[in-house]
Each structure stands twice: as C-alpha cells, then as structure tokens.
Design a protein around this motif. Sequence first.
Motif, mmCIF file in Angstrom:
data_model
loop_
_atom_site.group_PDB
_atom_site.id
_atom_site.type_symbol
_atom_site.label_atom_id
_atom_site.label_comp_id
_atom_site.label_asym_id
_atom_site.label_seq_id
_atom_site.Cartn_x
_atom_site.Cartn_y
_atom_site.Cartn_z
ATOM 1 N N GLN A 118 -6.611 11.879 -31.196
ATOM 2 C CA GLN A 118 -7.713 12.427 -30.410
ATOM 3 C C GLN A 118 -7.323 12.461 -28.941
ATOM 4 N N TYR A 119 -8.117 13.159 -28.166
ATOM 5 C CA TYR A 119 -7.995 13.243 -26.711
ATOM 6 C C TYR A 119 -6.936 14.221 -26.219
ATOM 7 N N GLY A 120 -6.330 15.014 -27.092
ATOM 8 C CA GLY A 120 -5.474 16.085 -26.617
ATOM 9 C C GLY A 120 -6.314 17.107 -25.854
ATOM 10 N N GLU A 121 -5.690 17.821 -24.923
ATOM 11 C CA GLU A 121 -6.424 18.808 -24.121
ATOM 12 C C GLU A 121 -5.661 20.120 -24.081
ATOM 13 N N ALA A 122 -6.426 21.204 -24.188
ATOM 14 C CA ALA A 122 -5.833 22.537 -24.088
ATOM 15 C C ALA A 122 -5.330 22.781 -22.675
ATOM 16 N N VAL A 123 -4.442 23.735 -22.550
ATOM 17 C CA VAL A 123 -3.875 24.085 -21.249
ATOM 18 C C VAL A 123 -4.966 24.654 -20.337
ATOM 19 N N GLY A 124 -5.025 24.120 -19.115
ATOM 20 C CA GLY A 124 -5.995 24.616 -18.142
ATOM 21 C C GLY A 124 -6.527 23.510 -17.269
ATOM 22 N N PRO A 125 -7.527 23.805 -16.448
ATOM 23 C CA PRO A 125 -8.120 22.775 -15.582
ATOM 24 C C PRO A 125 -9.082 21.887 -16.355
ATOM 25 N N SER A 126 -9.056 20.596 -16.054
ATOM 26 C CA SER A 126 -9.956 19.626 -16.673
ATOM 27 C C SER A 126 -10.690 18.879 -15.562
ATOM 28 N N LEU A 127 -11.989 18.671 -15.747
ATOM 29 C CA LEU A 127 -12.789 17.992 -14.737
ATOM 30 C C LEU A 127 -12.620 16.481 -14.875
ATOM 31 N N CYS A 128 -12.046 15.864 -13.858
ATOM 32 C CA CYS A 128 -11.799 14.421 -13.854
ATOM 33 C C CYS A 128 -12.832 13.721 -12.973
ATOM 34 N N GLU A 129 -13.126 12.469 -13.308
ATOM 35 C CA GLU A 129 -14.143 11.712 -12.584
ATOM 36 C C GLU A 129 -13.614 10.313 -12.274
ATOM 37 N N LEU A 130 -13.838 9.887 -11.040
ATOM 38 C CA LEU A 130 -13.430 8.550 -10.632
ATOM 39 C C LEU A 130 -14.249 7.488 -11.360
ATOM 40 N N THR A 131 -13.590 6.446 -11.824
ATOM 41 C CA THR A 131 -14.292 5.254 -12.283
ATOM 42 C C THR A 131 -14.601 4.395 -11.059
ATOM 43 N N PRO A 132 -15.429 3.369 -11.179
ATOM 44 C CA PRO A 132 -15.647 2.475 -10.031
ATOM 45 C C PRO A 132 -14.345 1.871 -9.504
ATOM 46 N N GLU A 133 -13.453 1.509 -10.417
ATOM 47 C CA GLU A 133 -12.156 0.961 -9.990
ATOM 48 C C GLU A 133 -11.325 2.033 -9.278
ATOM 49 N N GLY A 134 -11.425 3.284 -9.774
ATOM 50 C CA GLY A 134 -10.708 4.371 -9.130
ATOM 51 C C GLY A 134 -11.199 4.627 -7.717
ATOM 52 N N ALA A 135 -12.491 4.536 -7.518
ATOM 53 C CA ALA A 135 -13.059 4.764 -6.191
ATOM 54 C C ALA A 135 -12.549 3.750 -5.180
ATOM 55 N N ALA A 136 -12.127 2.583 -5.664
ATOM 56 C CA ALA A 136 -11.637 1.526 -4.773
ATOM 57 C C ALA A 136 -10.118 1.511 -4.656
ATOM 58 N N ASP A 137 -9.426 2.400 -5.377
ATOM 59 C CA ASP A 137 -7.964 2.366 -5.380
ATOM 60 C C ASP A 137 -7.404 3.111 -4.172
ATOM 61 N N PRO A 138 -6.370 2.575 -3.513
ATOM 62 C CA PRO A 138 -5.843 3.218 -2.308
ATOM 63 C C PRO A 138 -5.233 4.594 -2.549
ATOM 64 N N LEU A 139 -4.702 4.867 -3.726
ATOM 65 C CA LEU A 139 -4.128 6.176 -3.986
ATOM 66 C C LEU A 139 -5.194 7.260 -4.134
ATOM 67 N N LEU A 140 -6.418 6.845 -4.417
ATOM 68 C CA LEU A 140 -7.507 7.794 -4.600
ATOM 69 C C LEU A 140 -8.466 7.802 -3.419
ATOM 70 N N ALA A 141 -8.083 7.155 -2.346
ATOM 71 C CA ALA A 141 -8.934 7.088 -1.155
ATOM 72 C C ALA A 141 -9.185 8.485 -0.604
ATOM 73 N N GLY A 142 -10.441 8.768 -0.322
ATOM 74 C CA GLY A 142 -10.798 10.052 0.264
ATOM 75 C C GLY A 142 -10.966 11.181 -0.721
ATOM 76 N N LEU A 143 -10.746 10.934 -2.003
ATOM 77 C CA LEU A 143 -10.916 11.984 -3.006
ATOM 78 C C LEU A 143 -12.386 12.080 -3.420
ATOM 79 N N PRO A 144 -12.847 13.271 -3.802
ATOM 80 C CA PRO A 144 -14.221 13.396 -4.276
ATOM 81 C C PRO A 144 -14.404 12.675 -5.604
ATOM 82 N N ALA A 145 -15.653 12.407 -5.941
ATOM 83 C CA ALA A 145 -15.954 11.681 -7.180
ATOM 84 C C ALA A 145 -15.530 12.465 -8.409
ATOM 85 N N GLN A 146 -15.544 13.794 -8.322
ATOM 86 C CA GLN A 146 -15.110 14.672 -9.409
ATOM 87 C C GLN A 146 -14.197 15.753 -8.842
ATOM 88 N N PHE A 147 -13.191 16.118 -9.592
ATOM 89 C CA PHE A 147 -12.305 17.214 -9.185
ATOM 90 C C PHE A 147 -11.563 17.726 -10.416
#
Length: 244
Positions: A118-147
């Motif tokens: 499971q969890y395979g994805e077709a070719v194309g754009p996929s909407l990703c969402e920050l987890t609470p831990e992601g929102a606090a990670d330095p590599l994701l600093a300044g990124l929108p909650a969804q992209f």
Amino acid sequence: MKPFLILQLRPEAEASDDEYAAFLAKGGLRPDQTRRIRLEQEDLPELDLSDFAGVIVGGGPGCVSDAPDTKDPLEAKIETEILSLMPQITEQDVPFMGCCYGIGILAHHLGATVSKAQYGEAVGPSLCELTPEGAADPLLAGLPAQFHAFVGHKEAVQHLPDGAVHLLASAPCPFQMIRYKQNVYATQFHPEADSAGFELRIRIYRNKGYFPPEEADSLIAMCRAADVHTPEKILRNFVARYAV
C-alpha cells in the motif's frame, strides 16, 4: 567548505545529469562543492564520510522490496553499495538526505517494512502536510503547513521505523518525510524536482511500469500546470544547515 557527496543511481545519462543539475541549482551548490558518484558506472570507493559535509542520495527505477532473484543485477549492486554506508550514517548521525529511493534504503536499514502492499503513488503532484514534529524541524522552517511535491513510486514505507520521527504526510502515502536521530533525513517525494525535470523523467521512464505509456502526455500536461516550488527549500535548507 567540505564537499557534499552525491550518490546517483539512474542508468540513463540524461536523467542522471538533469537530477545532478537540479541538486546543484536547488541546493545552491557549485560542482566543485560536490563529489558526484554515478553508482551505475563505478563501484563505490572506500570513503571516510567525515570528509564530507553530508550525503545526498538521488532517485532511481529500482525497488528495495523486489525479491533478490528478480532484481536487475546492476540495481542489486547499487542497493548493496548504498546499504553498506547506512550503518556509519545512522550510527554516527552523518547528515543525510535520501530522496525517494533513499527513504526505502533508510527504512529498510532501520528494520521497517518497505513494500508495494500500500501507499504507492501515481506520477504527479501530491499534497503533503507538516506533522507537529515537522513544523518544529529546522529543515522545514518557514514552509507552509501544506504544499505540493512531485512523486511517483511503486513501493513505500509501511510503518514508521523505530527511533524515527514523522515529519510530513500525504493522504495516499503517510510517510512522505522522516528523520532519524538529528541529521538523517529521507523523503518519499523528490525535493529537487520541478515541472521541467519531472517532464523529462516521464518521457524517459514511460515504459518502466509507473503509468500506462499512453498517459505520458496527459501526465506531462498535469505536471506543467502544477505549482511545485516549496520542496526545493528543503534541499536548500539541508545544504545551508550542514555546509562546513
């Protein structure tokens, strides 16, 4: 500045060169600030990873979950060589960014299940969402909650590896980005990919089983229409954080 080690797996020269150019452009790197190794062309030499600012692993057509007796011999060799670096990377917390194929390598090394169940994805754009831990990670600093990010994968991580932190999710594929310890990162999506780069990959891999070949033109049109620019900031943040 120490160079970044860039390991590539794509046997097609055009795809490999375009991926490398994207790593440079999106990471803000010059060629002389990297050491590029195309593993389909040369064996992995003995490396002291302390000589490098970090390690970046690109994508490729191979699947970690394929049975050993079905793997292409070249893909099996590449997989074995990258896996040989993972003990040092994870034990020493070496800065690492695994892109697409790299999340399978990291998760497999950490004992998690990587499969096509499971969890395979077709070719194309996929909407990703920050987890609470992601929102606090330095590599994701300044990124929108969804992209949106470009994806296309047959296999996926089936559960979070022990000791890993869940940073990004999507509805079709929950594990879009993870971190192990403080410095070892991997994404299911392609942080370096823009519309032009993904269009090239669609043309090159149209007969590799990612999608029906007759859908290539419609997929290209979809990618051209997509607004995918946020993921490259992750790559830029990785380089900026670990450049020494």
